[in-house]
Design a protein around this motif. Structure first.
Motif, mmCIF file in Angstrom:
data_model
loop_
_atom_site.group_PDB
_atom_site.id
_atom_site.type_symbol
_atom_site.label_atom_id
_atom_site.label_comp_id
_atom_site.label_asym_id
_atom_site.label_seq_id
_atom_site.Cartn_x
_atom_site.Cartn_y
_atom_site.Cartn_z
ATOM 1 N N PRO A 158 0.835 -1.199 0.000
ATOM 2 C CA PRO A 158 0.000 0.000 0.000
ATOM 3 C C PRO A 158 0.869 1.247 0.000
ATOM 4 C CG PRO A 158 -0.660 -1.548 1.726
ATOM 5 C CD PRO A 158 0.634 -2.033 1.172
ATOM 6 N N ASP A 159 0.520 2.190 -0.853
ATOM 7 C CA ASP A 159 1.290 3.422 -0.977
ATOM 8 C C ASP A 159 0.368 4.494 -1.506
ATOM 9 O OD1 ASP A 159 3.020 5.499 -1.584
ATOM 10 O OD2 ASP A 159 4.609 4.171 -2.287
ATOM 11 N N PRO A 186 0.702 1.931 -6.288
ATOM 12 C CA PRO A 186 1.198 0.651 -5.810
ATOM 13 C C PRO A 186 2.693 0.536 -5.957
ATOM 14 C CG PRO A 186 0.089 0.408 -7.922
ATOM 15 C CD PRO A 186 -0.138 1.815 -7.485
ATOM 16 N N LYS A 187 3.310 0.057 -4.913
ATOM 17 C CA LYS A 187 4.744 -0.178 -4.946
ATOM 18 C C LYS A 187 4.970 -1.673 -5.084
ATOM 19 C CE LYS A 187 8.780 -0.015 -1.890
ATOM 20 N NZ LYS A 187 9.225 0.297 -0.517
ATOM 21 N N PRO A 234 6.866 1.580 3.943
ATOM 22 C CA PRO A 234 8.069 2.356 4.271
ATOM 23 C C PRO A 234 8.413 2.248 5.752
ATOM 24 C CG PRO A 234 6.583 3.622 2.883
ATOM 25 C CD PRO A 234 5.837 2.387 3.276
ATOM 26 N N PRO A 235 9.684 2.420 6.108
ATOM 27 C CA PRO A 235 10.101 2.285 7.510
ATOM 28 C C PRO A 235 9.353 3.241 8.436
ATOM 29 C CG PRO A 235 12.012 2.366 6.050
ATOM 30 C CD PRO A 235 10.819 2.725 5.215
ATOM 31 N N ALA A 238 2.911 7.963 14.239
ATOM 32 C CA ALA A 238 2.765 6.637 13.641
ATOM 33 C C ALA A 238 2.344 6.732 12.175
ATOM 34 C CB ALA A 238 1.731 5.817 14.407
ATOM 35 N N MET A 239 2.816 5.787 11.381
ATOM 36 C CA MET A 239 2.295 5.643 10.031
ATOM 37 C C MET A 239 0.897 5.044 10.136
ATOM 38 S SD MET A 239 4.040 3.786 6.744
ATOM 39 C CE MET A 239 4.601 2.410 7.737
ATOM 40 N N VAL A 240 -0.016 5.491 9.289
ATOM 41 C CA VAL A 240 -1.408 5.057 9.371
ATOM 42 C C VAL A 240 -1.671 3.934 8.367
ATOM 43 C CG1 VAL A 240 -3.819 5.747 9.123
ATOM 44 C CG2 VAL A 240 -2.175 7.312 10.180
ATOM 45 N N ILE A 241 -2.097 2.791 8.885
ATOM 46 C CA ILE A 241 -2.522 1.680 8.043
ATOM 47 C C ILE A 241 -3.954 1.965 7.577
ATOM 48 C CG2 ILE A 241 -3.058 -0.800 7.997
ATOM 49 C CD1 ILE A 241 -0.964 -1.199 10.164
ATOM 50 N N PRO A 242 -4.269 1.769 6.314
ATOM 51 C CA PRO A 242 -5.650 2.001 5.863
ATOM 52 C C PRO A 242 -6.630 1.114 6.636
ATOM 53 C CG PRO A 242 -4.170 1.698 3.991
ATOM 54 C CD PRO A 242 -3.387 1.333 5.202
#
Length: 377
Positions: A62-63, A67-68, A206-207, A267-271
């Protein structure tokens, strides 16, 4: 003296910049620029469409920028793990069921279960003597997880704190995910859930020290992140931070509150769509679904929502968790209502919701030997 232009002579400067020639020249230039722009757009579109089809043996990560694609042969899956924590016999059965679904979906990352110290010791376990078949049944389930579903068993000390609500008093055990430094990344999944597909692609995000979905069901009154699915990069430094925050937490602060205190703004947000669907969403009234969809313009389609979901969490308060059993009249009162759709009665939400619970009970019977937990004592 008047100089006349020879038929063989080219246009003069004044001719080139005459109004009529200027208009023709501008029109010609704009036409060429437009044709060049359209050609580039067609090329970019063809390139994008080709990029929509992942190459063979690839994982789509997910990006937000598209898409990656990460080739599977470039991923060292031994660095990643799905992680679950178990605190008692109830959750042991649920955990084995979820690992069974990961096995069924062919997930490639390792699978790790943190279970209470002593549960795998037959003498200690039988002395505790709780649950159907005693603790010997717990050992059978641990063996099943290890032998049938390739789960690595990690004994831990259950983290218990005196809290205002005993329901989540041992949920702090989940935070031991930050100490699993044998992995670069772990995806912690609560076991009171259903896994509808592999989530391997989350490991290639991503990290970021932590990634969590939004607790959309609390919006807009409370803007928090949810912890029932949690992507962590374990490290000694982050584990120390988490322990410190836990020790300083109040009696009404649980794992979700502690994680929000530390990571809500970073925090990075997960969909949440696809990765954090709650069963209660199928019971919501018209107009409420925008919180899940993320838009009040998108039409609610329960079939599409279910089909795109990968991780489905049981949350239907005041209905108890499915393994605890519920009075039939309460279940019928809380089940989704049929709707009038263009003059025709539609019961799609009710059928999906009941099907989720029915499938859970049937799988629990197959995996654990019973669908409703017997009283412990």
């Amino acid at each position: 003296m008047i100089v006349t232009k020879s038929p063989t002579m080219g246009p003069s400067i004044s001719d080139l910049f005459s109004p009529r020639r200027a208009r023709v020249w501008v029109a010609f230039t704009l036409t060429c620029a437009l044709l060049l722009f359209l050609a580039r757009q067609r090329g970019a579109a063809a390139e994008w469409n080709a990029g929509q089809q992942p190459p063979p043996n690839s994982v789509a990560a997910p990006d937000e920028q598209g898409p990656k694609e990460v080739r599977e042969d470039e991923v060292d899956w031994s660095k990643f793990a799905y992680l679950q924590y178990v605190t008692n016999s109830h959750y042991l059965c649920n955990s084995v069921m979820l690992f069974g679904q990961l096995h069924q979906h062919g997930s490639k990352a390792d699978r790790v279960m943190m279970y209470p110290e002593g549960m795998f010791n037959l003498e200690v376990s039988e002395a505790a003597g709780r649950g159907k078949g005693g603790k010997r049944h717990d050992i059978e389930l641990l063996n099943k997880a290890r032998d049938d579903f390739n789960v690595k068993l990690v004994p831990v000390s259950v983290q218990h704190r005196a809290t205002a609500d005993s329901t989540w008093a041992e949920s702090f055990t989940k935070l031991l995910a930050f100490n699993q430094t044998q992995y670069s990344r772990v995806l912690s999944l609560d076991s009171d859930a259903v896994l509808l597909g592999s989530a391997d692609e989350l490991f290639t995000l991503p990290p970021s020290p932590v990634a969590m979905p939004r607790a959309y069901w609390l919006y807009p009154e409370e803007k928090k992140l949810a912890s029932h699915i949690l992507l962590v990069e374990p490290s000694a430094e982050e584990f120390e931070r988490v322990l410190d925050a836990t020790n300083k937490g109040g009696e009404d602060e649980y794992d979700m509150e502690i994680l929000n205190t530390l990571y809500q703004d970073s925090a990075m947000v997960i969909p949440h769509r696809r990765y954090a669907l709650l069963t209660q969403v199928f019971r919501w009234e018209d107009g409420e679904h925008a919180k899940y969809l993320g838009s009040d313009r998108e039409e609610w389609d329960p079939i599409e929502v279910f089909n795109e979901a990968k991780y489905l969490h049981f949350s239907d308060w005041p209905l108890p968790k499915p393994w605890l059993g519920a009075a039939e009249d309460l279940r019928q009162r809380l089940e989704p209502k049929c709707r009038d759709k263009d003059g025709v009665e539609s019961c799609v939400e009710r059928d999906i919701w009941n099907g989720i619970y029915r499938d859970f009970h049937e799988r629990r019977q197959r995996v654990c030997g019973y669908s409703i937990d017997p009283p412990q004592g």
